[in-house]
Design a protein around this motif. Structure first.
Motif: not given
Length: 198
Positions: A74-78
């Motif tokens: 959802e938050e699209l951090f690696r």
């Protein structure tokens, strides 16, 4: 790479159904191969897969260059930076905004010598690659001469490295000999450095 990163570059003329799985497999294998059975996780270096395709592989996108990594949904951090997969679509070169990347793709996609020359004139690094390509595709005699020049250069570097190592080893031995005679470490170093300058 010089920083330890592992790069896998593949050229795909034809897309096959199992290609996605194969790309993931090779990427994962290059991670696990780095440490074998007794290595440390901390020694693992990033693996970058670069897949150049002639036919469109990523149908959900119109881009020429797609980059995939493991992201939070959802938050699209690696998750981390250990795996990255780049897919470069030669059929979409005109959609690529990065000029350097576009030049490389055009170079890879070239078929006639004038096409290679056109791209090589725009980019000095590609020009160097083009010169290497000409040597590799030259006749046997030219290739032998080129490889002989490379061997000679490598031999020179090897001799220089050996001389440097031998000099350092000789200096260390002489310093130890001075120390055994009761000379202080600082005096021994100064004595050797002075003689070296003379």
């Amino acid at each position: 790479m010089s920083d330890g990163e592992v790069v896998d570059i593949e050229m795909q003329v034809r897309n096959v159904p199992e290609l996605f799985s194969r790309i993931s497999y090779y990427s994962a294998k290059m991670l696990t191969d780095q440490i074998g059975s007794g290595g440390r996780y901390s020694s693992i270096k990033p693996v970058i897969s670069i897949i150049v395709v002639e036919e469109t592989l990523i149908s959900k996108s119109e881009k020429c260059h797609n980059v995939f990594s493991m992201l939070e949904e959802e938050e699209l951090f690696r998750f981390n930076d250990l795996q990255e997969i780049h897919v470069l679509d030669l059929s979409r070169i005109e959609k690529e905004n990065d000029e350097k990347l576009s030049d490389w793709l055009e170079f890879i996609n070239s078929e006639e010598e004038e096409d290679f020359v056109k791209v090589a004139k725009r980019n000095p690094v590609i020009n160097e690659a083009f010169n290497e390509l000409k040597v590799l595709s030259a006749d046997k005699e030219q290739r032998i001469r080129y490889e002989a020049r490379l061997k000679m250069q490598r031999d020179i570097w090897s001799f220089e490295d050996a001389a440097r190592r031998e000099g350092e080893q000789r200096r260390t031995i002489e310093i130890f000999e001075c120390l055994e005679k009761g000379v202080s470490l600082e005096e021994a170093k100064k004595k050797f450095l002075l003689r070296e300058k003379v």
